[in-house]
Every structure is written in structure tokens, then in C-alpha cells.
Scaffold this motif. Structure first.
Motif, mmCIF file in Angstrom:
data_model
loop_
_atom_site.group_PDB
_atom_site.id
_atom_site.type_symbol
_atom_site.label_atom_id
_atom_site.label_comp_id
_atom_site.label_asym_id
_atom_site.label_seq_id
_atom_site.Cartn_x
_atom_site.Cartn_y
_atom_site.Cartn_z
ATOM 1 N N GLY A 1 0.808 -1.218 0.000
ATOM 2 C CA GLY A 1 0.000 0.000 0.000
ATOM 3 C C GLY A 1 0.837 1.262 0.000
ATOM 4 N N ILE A 2 2.017 1.197 -0.591
ATOM 5 C CA ILE A 2 2.926 2.337 -0.622
ATOM 6 C C ILE A 2 2.614 3.193 -1.843
ATOM 7 C CG2 ILE A 2 5.348 3.036 -0.785
ATOM 8 C CD1 ILE A 2 6.047 0.331 0.508
ATOM 9 N N SER A 3 2.619 4.499 -1.639
ATOM 10 C CA SER A 3 2.350 5.428 -2.734
ATOM 11 C C SER A 3 3.652 6.035 -3.218
ATOM 12 C CB SER A 3 1.417 6.536 -2.258
ATOM 13 O OG SER A 3 1.280 7.523 -3.249
ATOM 14 N N VAL A 4 3.729 6.289 -4.496
ATOM 15 C CA VAL A 4 4.920 6.918 -5.049
ATOM 16 C C VAL A 4 4.645 8.379 -5.398
ATOM 17 C CG1 VAL A 4 5.940 4.813 -5.948
ATOM 18 C CG2 VAL A 4 4.385 6.108 -7.374
ATOM 19 N N LEU A 5 3.461 8.852 -5.051
ATOM 20 C CA LEU A 5 3.131 10.243 -5.331
ATOM 21 C C LEU A 5 3.899 11.164 -4.393
ATOM 22 C CD1 LEU A 5 -0.758 10.151 -5.717
ATOM 23 C CD2 LEU A 5 0.946 10.435 -7.510
ATOM 24 N N PRO A 6 4.331 12.313 -4.902
ATOM 25 C CA PRO A 6 4.905 13.317 -3.994
ATOM 26 C C PRO A 6 3.842 13.725 -2.977
ATOM 27 C CG PRO A 6 5.285 13.907 -6.293
ATOM 28 C CD PRO A 6 4.360 12.733 -6.292
ATOM 29 N N PRO A 7 4.258 14.157 -1.792
ATOM 30 C CA PRO A 7 3.295 14.482 -0.736
ATOM 31 C C PRO A 7 2.216 15.472 -1.166
ATOM 32 C CG PRO A 7 5.519 14.476 0.149
ATOM 33 C CD PRO A 7 5.646 14.282 -1.335
ATOM 34 N N THR A 8 2.566 16.452 -1.975
ATOM 35 C CA THR A 8 1.550 17.432 -2.379
ATOM 36 C C THR A 8 0.485 16.794 -3.259
ATOM 37 O OG1 THR A 8 3.016 18.122 -4.177
ATOM 38 C CG2 THR A 8 3.019 19.474 -2.188
ATOM 39 N N LEU B 1 -1.726 14.615 -1.119
ATOM 40 C CA LEU B 1 -2.677 15.421 -0.351
ATOM 41 C C LEU B 1 -3.787 15.942 -1.253
ATOM 42 C CD1 LEU B 1 -3.633 16.706 2.232
ATOM 43 C CD2 LEU B 1 -2.061 18.611 1.803
ATOM 44 N N ARG B 2 -3.463 16.290 -2.481
ATOM 45 C CA ARG B 2 -4.498 16.748 -3.410
ATOM 46 C C ARG B 2 -5.539 15.648 -3.616
ATOM 47 N NH1 ARG B 2 -3.400 20.030 -8.840
ATOM 48 N NH2 ARG B 2 -2.205 21.158 -7.287
ATOM 49 N N LYS B 3 -5.071 14.419 -3.801
ATOM 50 C CA LYS B 3 -5.985 13.279 -3.969
ATOM 51 C C LYS B 3 -6.799 13.062 -2.691
ATOM 52 C CE LYS B 3 -7.514 9.315 -5.664
ATOM 53 N NZ LYS B 3 -8.945 9.340 -5.645
ATOM 54 N N GLU B 4 -6.129 13.129 -1.542
ATOM 55 C CA GLU B 4 -6.827 12.953 -0.265
ATOM 56 C C GLU B 4 -7.892 14.032 -0.075
ATOM 57 O OE1 GLU B 4 -5.895 12.964 4.540
ATOM 58 O OE2 GLU B 4 -4.218 12.849 3.130
ATOM 59 N N ALA B 5 -7.578 15.279 -0.471
ATOM 60 C CA ALA B 5 -8.528 16.380 -0.327
ATOM 61 C C ALA B 5 -9.743 16.169 -1.231
ATOM 62 C CB ALA B 5 -7.848 17.705 -0.651
ATOM 63 N N GLU B 6 -9.515 15.710 -2.451
ATOM 64 C CA GLU B 6 -10.637 15.425 -3.353
ATOM 65 C C GLU B 6 -11.523 14.316 -2.786
ATOM 66 O OE1 GLU B 6 -8.829 14.526 -7.105
ATOM 67 O OE2 GLU B 6 -8.218 16.608 -7.445
ATOM 68 N N MET C 1 0.560 21.952 4.694
ATOM 69 C CA MET C 1 1.318 21.818 3.458
ATOM 70 C C MET C 1 1.563 23.187 2.818
ATOM 71 S SD MET C 1 2.851 19.529 1.573
ATOM 72 C CE MET C 1 2.118 17.964 1.983
ATOM 73 N N MET C 2 0.604 24.103 2.968
ATOM 74 C CA MET C 2 0.755 25.431 2.380
ATOM 75 C C MET C 2 1.923 26.195 2.996
ATOM 76 S SD MET C 2 -3.226 26.647 2.103
ATOM 77 C CE MET C 2 -2.776 28.362 1.873
ATOM 78 N N PHE C 3 2.182 25.960 4.276
ATOM 79 C CA PHE C 3 3.205 26.727 4.969
ATOM 80 C C PHE C 3 4.555 26.022 5.051
ATOM 81 C CE2 PHE C 3 -0.819 28.453 6.688
ATOM 82 C CZ PHE C 3 -0.695 29.704 6.110
ATOM 83 N N LYS C 4 4.676 24.879 4.434
ATOM 84 C CA LYS C 4 5.960 24.170 4.352
ATOM 85 C C LYS C 4 6.514 24.383 2.955
ATOM 86 C CE LYS C 4 4.747 20.210 7.250
ATOM 87 N NZ LYS C 4 4.520 18.770 7.195
ATOM 88 N N PRO C 5 7.830 24.351 2.812
ATOM 89 C CA PRO C 5 8.354 24.375 1.444
ATOM 90 C C PRO C 5 7.950 23.074 0.754
ATOM 91 C CG PRO C 5 10.137 24.188 3.040
ATOM 92 C CD PRO C 5 8.857 24.351 3.807
ATOM 93 N N PRO C 6 7.430 23.160 -0.460
ATOM 94 C CA PRO C 6 6.929 21.951 -1.109
ATOM 95 C C PRO C 6 8.042 20.958 -1.430
ATOM 96 C CG PRO C 6 6.873 23.804 -2.621
ATOM 97 C CD PRO C 6 7.297 24.337 -1.292
ATOM 98 N N PRO C 7 7.868 19.680 -1.014
ATOM 99 C CA PRO C 7 8.856 18.653 -1.342
ATOM 100 C C PRO C 7 8.714 18.158 -2.777
ATOM 101 C CG PRO C 7 7.097 17.720 -0.031
ATOM 102 C CD PRO C 7 6.814 19.182 -0.150
#
Length: 152
Positions: free
Chosen positions: A60-67, A70-75, A104-110
Motif C-alpha cells: 500500500g505504498i504510494s509513489v506520489l509526492p506528498p503534495t 494530499l491533493r488526492k486525499e482532499a478530493e 502543506m501550504m506553509f511548508k516548502p513543497p517537497p
């Protein structure tokens, strides 16, 4: 551990001899999956990373970048909020995902920029009420649309 390749013997014939000896000794007889067909989901095209992809799918590991994750999780959270059984639960789902979006908005995007802002909880609650009005349910679970007060 295998023995060292003797000098003067070709590498191929030395490996073939080791495999033949192991087969004769029965070392390949009790391997898991021996004599069974390949799993039905196996991709037949050549891919060097097939085993990594299968391992990641199993774990169940994801290879998506965290942002992007999170976009998918938000949707998914927004869809879950719209189908929530009560306005209170819809508000809770949106509030929880908003916390993650703000972090996520206040962290530098990984990875790639998030490109979204927190949802307006009041707007989602209003849309939730409108959808329930069209469906004839009010979120109370008793089927009496409009009979109760707000679930907030």
C-alpha cells in the motif's frame, strides 16, 4: 555459499554446473509456487521494475509526492463530506483535511506545488444541505427531511 570459479573454466559452464548440481540435489523442488501458474494479474510486458511495483501494491505504498497525495486525499475528503450522513460529520471531514492543507501550504513543497487552498467549511455545509434537499433527506437518518434542526 558457492565455491569459487576455478581458473580456466568459462563462467557460463561453471554456473550451468552449479544449477545442474542443485537441481539433482532437489534444492529447487520445494520452492513456493513451484509448478503453479503465474498469478492472473501479472503484466506480461517487460518491465524491469515489476517486482517493485508488486511489492508497493501489496504494501500500500504510494509513489506520489506528498503534495499530489494530499491533493488526492482532499478530493476524496470533499466527496466523502458531500455523501456524509450528517452536516456535523461533513464539517468534521472538511475541517480535518483543511488542517493538512494549511500545514502543506506553509511548508516548502517537497514536490510540485499543492496549488489549492483550504475548503470553505460553510460553503461545503451549504452545498451539503442543498444536495440533501434535492435528495429529500436532511441527514438525520430518520427519513424526515426538514423535520429536525441543524445537525451542527
Amino acid at each position: 555459499m558457492t565455491e569459487r570459479k576455478p581458473p580456466g573454466v568459462s563462467f557460463e559452464s561453471w554456473v550451468d554446473k552449479q544449477i545442474r548440481n542443485a537441481e539433482q540435489a532437489g534444492e529447487f523442488a520445494q520452492l513456493p509456487g513451484a509448478g503453479k501458474p503465474l498469478p492472473s494479474g501479472a503484466d506480461t510486458t517487460y518491465d524491469e521494475l515489476w517486482w517493485i511495483k508488486q511489492k508497493m501494491a501489496r504494501e500500500g505504498i504510494s509513489v506520489l509526492p506528498p503534495t499530489l497525495a494530499l491533493r488526492k486525499e482532499a478530493e476524496d475528503a470533499l466527496a466523502a463530506a458531500y455523501s456524509a450522513p450528517s452536516e456535523r460529520i461533513a464539517r468534521k471531514i472538511v475541517t480535518e483535511v483543511n488542517v493538512k492543507i494549511r500545514e502543506m501550504m506553509f511548508k516548502p513543497p517537497p514536490g510540485p506545488p499543492l496549488g489549492m487552498k483550504p475548503y470553505d467549511v460553510e460553503e461545503v455545509a451549504r452545498e451539503w444541505r442543498e444536495r440533501r434537499a434535492v435528495d429529500g433527506t436532511d441527514g438525520t437518518g430518520d427519513g424526515t427531511a426538514g423535520a429536525g434542526g441543524s445537525d451542527v
